[in-house]
Design an enzyme around this catalytic site. Structure first.
Site, short mmCIF file in Angstrom:
data_model
loop_
_atom_site.label_atom_id
_atom_site.label_comp_id
_atom_site.label_asym_id
_atom_site.label_seq_id
_atom_site.Cartn_x
_atom_site.Cartn_y
_atom_site.Cartn_z
N TYR A 95 0.56 -1.36 -0.01
CA TYR A 95 -0.20 -0.01 0.08
C TYR A 95 0.81 1.08 0.00
O TYR A 95 0.51 2.08 -0.43
CB TYR A 95 -0.66 -0.05 1.42
CG TYR A 95 -2.22 -0.22 0.86
CD1 TYR A 95 -3.05 -0.07 0.82
CD2 TYR A 95 -2.09 -1.86 1.26
CE1 TYR A 95 -4.98 -0.90 -0.04
CE2 TYR A 95 -3.27 -2.62 1.44
CZ TYR A 95 -4.86 -2.73 0.92
OH TYR A 95 -5.81 -3.25 0.23
N GLU A 137 -8.64 -7.18 5.13
CA GLU A 137 -7.59 -8.10 5.05
C GLU A 137 -6.78 -8.34 6.26
O GLU A 137 -6.51 -9.83 5.47
CB GLU A 137 -6.82 -7.22 3.64
CG GLU A 137 -7.78 -6.67 2.48
CD GLU A 137 -6.82 -5.24 1.79
OE1 GLU A 137 -5.05 -5.38 1.85
OE2 GLU A 137 -7.05 -4.82 1.22
#
Length: 395
Positions: A95, A137
Site C-alpha cells: 500500500y 484484509e
C-alpha cells in the site's frame, strides 16, 4: 477521521480526475512498474494490456473522491476489494508503494493544480482508505489461518482430476499435497491460483470460482480457455500444460459473492463460464436444502460450449425443485432451449419476481442486461447479487 478541510479539498479535485480519465491510471501503472517491477508478480498483466485494470482503478479512485464524505456508500466496494486483495496476498508495505506512485502521478500530471494543500489532502485520504483495507484484509487472513483446514499464504495442491466439461471449460479437482483437510467455503467464492508459465518472466495470479459443494477435502475449479492466448496466458497453460499429478500453489478461498442462508427461492442466472459459482450453489442447495426452489438460467454460444448441462439435468430429474432454462446464441435444434440472447419476458411468469433472490454471474454487459430486465419487472435491487470476474466493475 478525515477533517472537513481534507474532504472538501479531495472533492474539489473531482473535475480534474474526470477530465483526465484513465490517462491518470495508465500513467500510474507505467510509473509503478518502471520503479517497482517486482509488483508484476502480483498484478494481472493481461488486465493491464486490455485496459481493465486501469479502468477499474480509475473508477475506484473517482468513487472514493465522490463518496469521501459518505464512506458507508463504499462499504460493498471495500468488501469486494479486500476479498480480491487476499487472493493476491496483498501486504501493508505494498500500500505504501502504491500510495507513493499515486501521489507522484498526480503531481507529475497536474503540477499546477496539485498544490501542497491538495497533496496533503490526497495523502491523508489515501492512507485513511489504505488503513481500512489493511485492517479488513488482516482479519480475512487471520480468519483463513484459524479455521479448520486453514492456512496462510500459498499452499501446494495436486491436480487429482482434470475433466473436460465443454469445448472451452475444463475442471481441475485439487487435493492438498500435505493430505490435511481444507477450509470450507461459502458457495460463490473463489480460489487464488499462483502460476508461472514457462513462457513468462513473472508469476501470474488468477481467481477461479469454486464449482462444487464444499467437502472439506478437495476443491474444484472450472477454467475457461480464453480464445485469445495473449489474454488467456494462464488459462491456456492450465488447459494445455497442467496434467493430473502436477501441483499448483493456491491461496485460501475468498469472495464477497456468496449464496445467502435463506429459504427464499434462488434464481441462478449465468452466461458462459459464469455458471461455475452457480454450480457450487446448486450442488450445495441440492445436498443441504433440497426443498428450496431453484431456477437455473444459463446462456452460452452453443451446445458444445454448454458446461455441466448433463449434471444440471440429472439434478432436475431427481425430483428436487430445480427449473433449468437454457439459451444458445447460435442456431440450434435443441428441444426446450431458447434461441438468442437471454430475454426474460417469455419466462417472467415462471420466476419468483416478488420474493426470490437473484444471483448473476457472467460478462459485465450480460449482467447489466439481466439486471435492467429484472428491475423493470419489479425485482427489488436489494435481492440482486452479482460477481464480476477480474478487476471490480459495477453494473
Amino acid at each position: 477521521m478525515l477533517s472537513q478541510h481534507t474532504i472538501h479539498t479531495v472533492k474539489s479535485t473531482i473535475p480534474l480526475l474526470e477530465s483526465a480519465g484513465t490517462s491518470v491510471t495508465d500513467y500510474f501503472y507505467n510509473r509503478m512498474f518502471r520503479h517497482n517491477p517486482e509488483l508484476k508478480d502480483t498484478f494481472n498483466i493481461s488486465n493491464q494490456k486490455t485496459g481493465k485494470q486501469p479502468f477499474a482503478l480509475f473508477s475506484a479512485i473517482a468513487a472514493y473522491a465522490k463518496n469521501i464524505d459518505n464512506l458507508d456508500a463504499l462499504a460493498p466496494l471495500v468488501e469486494r476489494v479486500a476479498h480480491k486483495h487476499t487472493i493476491f496476498f496483498i501486504q501493508p508495505e505494498q500500500y505504501a508503494i502504491v500510495g507513493h506512485h499515486l501521489i507522484e502521478t498526480l503531481r507529475e500530471l497536474a503540477p499546477e493544480a496539485f498544490t501542497p494543500d491538495v497533496e496533503q489532502a490526497w495523502s491523508e485520504a489515501y492512507q485513511f482508505l489504505a488503513d481500512i483495507l489493511i485492517g479488513k484484509e488482516a482479519a480475512l487472513y487471520e480468519m483463513s489461518r484459524q479455521k479448520q483446514g486453514g492456512w496462510y499464504g500459498l499452499r501446494s495442491f495436486k491436480v487429482a482430476e482434470k475433466k473436460v466439461e465443454s469445448d472451452l471449460v475444463t475442471s481441475f479437482r485439487l487435493k492438498p499435497v500435505d493430505g490435511k483437510p481444507v477450509i470450507t467455503y461459502t458457495p460463490g467464492q473463489y480460489l487464488g491460483v499462483s502460476i508461472k508459465p514457462v513462457t513468462e518472466v513473472h508469476n501470474q495470479i488468477r481467481q477461479y470460482s469454486l464449482s462444487d459443494k464444499p467437502n472439506g477435502e478437495t476443491y474444484r475449479i472450472s477454467v475457461k480457455r480464453e480464445t485469445n492466448p495473449e489474454k488467456g496466458i494462464v488459462s491456456h497453460y492450465l488447459h494445455e500444460a497442467i496434467k493430473e499429478g502436477d501441483t499448483l500453489d493456491v491461496y485460501p478461498p475468498a469472495g464477497a459473492f456468496y449464496l445467502r442462508d435463506s429459504h427464499k427461492p434462488a434464481v441462478l442466472i449465468s452466461a458462459g463460464v459464469g455458471l461455475t459459482p452457480m454450480m457450487s450453489m446448486l450442488e450445495t442447495m441440492k445436498a443441504d436444502n433440497p426443498e428450496r426452489s431453484v431456477y437455473f438460467l444459463h446462456a452460452c454460444e452453443s451446445a458444445r460450449q454448454h458446461s455441466f448441462k448433463t449434471r444440471i439435468e440429472e439434478l432436475a430429474a431427481t425430483g428436487i425443485s430445480i427449473a433449468p432454462m437454457f439459451w444458445y446464441i447460435q442456431p440450434h435444434e435443441e428441444t426446450g432451449v431458447y434461441q438468442g440472447l437471454m430475454e426474460l419476458s417469455p419466462v417472467a411468469h415462471d420466476l419468483p419476481l416478488a420474493d426470490g433472490e437473484f444471483y448473476l454471474c457472467g460478462p459485465t454487459g450480460f449482467m447489466a442486461f439481466i439486471k435492467h430486465q429484472l428491475i423493470a419487472m419489479g425485482v427489488n435491487e436489494a435481492n440482486i447479487f452479482y460477481e464480476v470476474f477480474g478487476p471490480h466493475d459495477d453494473l
